[in-house]
Write a protein that holds these residues in place. Structure first.
Motif, PDB file in Angstrom:
ATOM      1  N   TYR A 166      54.432  23.077  -9.686  1.00  0.00           N
ATOM      2  CA  TYR A 166      53.816  22.226  -8.670  1.00  0.00           C
ATOM      3  C   TYR A 166      53.238  20.957  -9.298  1.00  0.00           C
ATOM      4  O   TYR A 166      53.004  20.907 -10.516  1.00  0.00           O
ATOM      5  N   PRO A 167      53.006  19.925  -8.497  1.00  0.00           N
ATOM      6  CA  PRO A 167      52.514  18.650  -9.043  1.00  0.00           C
ATOM      7  C   PRO A 167      51.197  18.817  -9.799  1.00  0.00           C
ATOM      8  O   PRO A 167      50.272  19.472  -9.321  1.00  0.00           O
ATOM      9  N   GLY A 168      51.149  18.237 -10.995  1.00  0.00           N
ATOM     10  CA  GLY A 168      49.924  18.251 -11.792  1.00  0.00           C
ATOM     11  C   GLY A 168      49.692  19.512 -12.589  1.00  0.00           C
ATOM     12  O   GLY A 168      48.671  19.615 -13.281  1.00  0.00           O
ATOM     13  N   ILE A 169      50.614  20.502 -12.537  1.00  0.00           N
ATOM     14  CA  ILE A 169      50.413  21.776 -13.211  1.00  0.00           C
ATOM     15  C   ILE A 169      49.977  21.567 -14.659  1.00  0.00           C
ATOM     16  O   ILE A 169      50.598  20.821 -15.415  1.00  0.00           O
ATOM     17  N   ARG A 170      48.895  22.237 -15.044  1.00  0.00           N
ATOM     18  CA  ARG A 170      48.308  22.061 -16.372  1.00  0.00           C
ATOM     19  C   ARG A 170      47.453  23.284 -16.691  1.00  0.00           C
ATOM     20  O   ARG A 170      47.180  24.124 -15.827  1.00  0.00           O
ATOM     21  N   TYR A 208      48.266  19.960 -32.039  1.00  0.00           N
ATOM     22  CA  TYR A 208      47.869  18.646 -32.528  1.00  0.00           C
ATOM     23  C   TYR A 208      48.083  17.597 -31.443  1.00  0.00           C
ATOM     24  O   TYR A 208      49.143  16.986 -31.340  1.00  0.00           O
ATOM     25  N   SER A 209      47.080  17.440 -30.613  1.00  0.00           N
ATOM     26  CA  SER A 209      47.138  16.444 -29.551  1.00  0.00           C
ATOM     27  C   SER A 209      45.716  16.045 -29.198  1.00  0.00           C
ATOM     28  O   SER A 209      44.800  16.871 -29.262  1.00  0.00           O
ATOM     29  N   ASP A 210      45.542  14.788 -28.829  1.00  0.00           N
ATOM     30  CA  ASP A 210      44.225  14.332 -28.388  1.00  0.00           C
ATOM     31  C   ASP A 210      43.927  14.784 -26.968  1.00  0.00           C
ATOM     32  O   ASP A 210      42.780  14.731 -26.523  1.00  0.00           O
ATOM     33  N   GLN A 211      44.964  15.236 -26.256  1.00  0.00           N
ATOM     34  CA  GLN A 211      44.776  15.672 -24.878  1.00  0.00           C
ATOM     35  C   GLN A 211      44.141  17.051 -24.844  1.00  0.00           C
ATOM     36  O   GLN A 211      44.557  17.956 -25.561  1.00  0.00           O
ATOM     37  N   VAL A 212      43.122  17.215 -24.012  1.00  0.00           N
ATOM     38  CA  VAL A 212      42.380  18.474 -23.952  1.00  0.00           C
ATOM     39  C   VAL A 212      43.104  19.504 -23.087  1.00  0.00           C
ATOM     40  O   VAL A 212      43.315  20.638 -23.506  1.00  0.00           O
ATOM     41  N   LEU A 213      43.478  19.113 -21.864  1.00  0.00           N
ATOM     42  CA  LEU A 213      44.181  20.012 -20.946  1.00  0.00           C
ATOM     43  C   LEU A 213      45.650  19.606 -20.897  1.00  0.00           C
ATOM     44  O   LEU A 213      45.972  18.488 -20.506  1.00  0.00           O
ATOM     45  N   ALA A 214      46.521  20.509 -21.299  1.00  0.00           N
ATOM     46  CA  ALA A 214      47.935  20.155 -21.441  1.00  0.00           C
ATOM     47  C   ALA A 214      48.708  20.339 -20.150  1.00  0.00           C
ATOM     48  O   ALA A 214      48.407  21.211 -19.329  1.00  0.00           O
TER      49      ALA A 214
END
Length: 500
Positions: free
Chosen positions: A51-55, A71-77
């Motif tokens: 679904y749209p935005g799934i994280r 290894y990513s600066d993003q908190v919620l993938a």
């Protein structure tokens, strides 16, 4: 047909199954292993939900694997990134070829005579029946039904001229640009879908029966970004993981110890996010924080969508569906071209697997959970069930380590069979998740195993305590019964009769 035999069968190729498989394969490269997966791709939840935005709703430093840094600066993938992460991990640890896809397991029966499990599955595409045997089985199939979500029957829904969609089965080509959308629900899925759809839809209204606690959190880890400029990435990841685990645990404990104070804190947080002129009736839950999971809004995207006017929130109950939308108990009608029923999951423990011991069904609601990972009187069987108050996969990591330690001790003792036995009568009648109150859990209380009064029979939902118990404390605690090959058959038969 001759059954394929393996030392270990893992059920499920999602985050838990692949994570556990990596842990065990690294420690025991010579053990034969098969991972049985119902879907045609690995990833589990993250392959199913589109679904749209799934994280994720947990930070990836603690939601990802300890042995495979995120290894990513993003908190919620994003869902697709998590799916790729699972597949990449499987390739790195050489287990991608151990997955058998498209298999719906129909039964798993322990034979006391043969001291092994027989697993029967149907290959859904071909209809072919396949059989496997194994010495040990580890169930990582999650906790909900992949075939159906939970959706109440709404009066008059057959009259609605628009489209009704459940997030678990999102149509690949659903076009919602310029359309009126109503999202039913107030949980994590609704909080995700609303701002994502609002970017293209003409309007999005979230219709909730009761509010949830929603926490805006940064979507970039600025602390780690700074530390990465002068420290090794692996060190920074370990620091972030420890920091986030401690923060989550501290927040949960604060909510447990000071519910009234933390309720004020959370309500104040939401008021600041939505602005001073909003009707806080829409943001005042009837329950205390962490009686249900907190919903996460990365960079406050849900609140921004409301403030911008792209989306709206209505608190009411559905009376019936009309041709043009939804009529509420208050008499208000919400016009809609599309209705999204973000109404929850249908809980299905262990992938719906019915365990049998020498042909007799195991009555799971009458069994105690041992260390949150094994089941009373059931031999050579593990079950990875994650946390409700912390990232799910924390349990997968320490659970995999525990299974390795259990295998170590079995080899040292020359034991072929191990089972937890309750010799002291720890039965309390309390379900393993009775303290957790979301609707999907409440609907499944009668299907849950029990927990005991104390020790390894008590479900802690506490990562620190579980880590101590599973990774550091001695495996042999007087509860596990280890059986030599020549003695296992007679003992197994006695146990089967006692549990029948």
């Amino acid at each position: 047909m001759t059954a394929q035999h393996f030392d270990l069968i893992i059920i499920g190729a999602g985050l838990s199954g692949i994570g556990s498989a990596c842990r065990i394969a690294e420690k025991y490269p010579n053990k034969s292993m098969a991972i049985l997966e119902r879907r045609e791709a690995m990833g589990g939840t993250w392959d199913l939900f589109r679904y749209p935005g799934i994280r994720s709703d947990s930070d990836m430093a603690s939601f990802g694997y300890n042995f495979k840094p995120w290894y990513s600066d993003q908190v919620l993938a994003k869902g697709g990134d998590i799916r790729n992460y699972v597949a990449e991990t499987a390739r790195e640890f050489g287990i991608q070829d151990k997955v058998h896809y498209g298999l719906k397991i129909t039964s798993a029966d322990w034979s006391g005579d043969d001291q092994r499990w027989t697993v029967t599955a149907i290959h859904e595409k071909s209809g072919e029946l396949r059989h496997f045997t194994c010495n040990f089985m580890l169930n990582c199939a999650g906790y909900y039904n992949f075939d159906q979500g939970y959706r109440p029957d709404f009066e008059g829904q057959e009259n609605f001229r628009g489209e009704i969609v459940h997030p678990q089965f999102w149509p690949e080509n659903l076009e919602y640009a310029g359309k009126k959308v109503v999202v039913i629900g107030s949980g994590a899925t609704a909080i995700t879908v609303v701002p994502a759809m609002a970017e293209k839809a003409a309007s999005v209204t979230m219709l909730q029966r009761s509010p949830s606690y929603i926490m805006a959190m940064p979507d970039t880890d600025r602390i780690s970004m700074v530390l990465n400029t002068f420290l090794p990435k692996k060190t920074v990841f370990k620091m972030a993981r420890k920091r986030n685990i401690l923060f989550q645990r501290g927040l949960y404990l604060a909510c447990e110890k000071w519910p009234n104070a933390m309720r004020k804190v959370m309500l104040g947080h939401m008021r600041r996010q939505v602005g001073p002129n909003v009707d806080m009736r829409h943001f005042t839950p009837k329950y205390n924080p962490w009686e249900q999971r907190l919903c996460a809004a990365p960079d406050g995207d849900f609140f921004k969508s409301l403030r911008s006017g792209k989306s709206h929130i209505v608190t009411d109950q559905i009376d019936h569906f009309s041709e043009n939308g939804i009529v509420l108990k208050s008499g208000q009608e919400l016009e809609a071209d599309i209705v999204v029923t973000a109404t929850g999951l249908d809980v299905q423990l262990m992938g719906g697997l019915q365990l049998k011991l020498d042909g007799k069904d195991v009555d799971m609601p009458k069994k105690l959970i041992y260390k949150g990972i094994m089941m009373q009187d059931v031999p050579n069987y593990g079950w990875i069930f994650g946390y409700t108050n912390a990232p799910w996969t924390l349990k997968c990591d320490i659970g995999g380590q525990y299974i390795c330690r259990l295998f170590d001790l079995m080899e040292k003792r020359g034991a072929r069979v191990v089972r937890p036995v309750d010799l002291e009568g720890n039965e309390t009648g309390v379900g393993m998740l009775d303290g957790f109150a979301p609707g999907y859990i409440m609907r499944a209380k009668d299907r849950m195993p029990r927990q005991g009064r104390e020790g390894p029979w008590k479900v802690t939902m506490h990562y620190g305590k579980d880590k101590q118990m599973l990774v550091e404390d001695p495996v042999d605690d007087g509860v596990l019964q280890f059986e030599q090959p020549e003695a296992a058959n007679n003992s197994s038969n006695r146990a089967m009769k006692a549990s029948a």
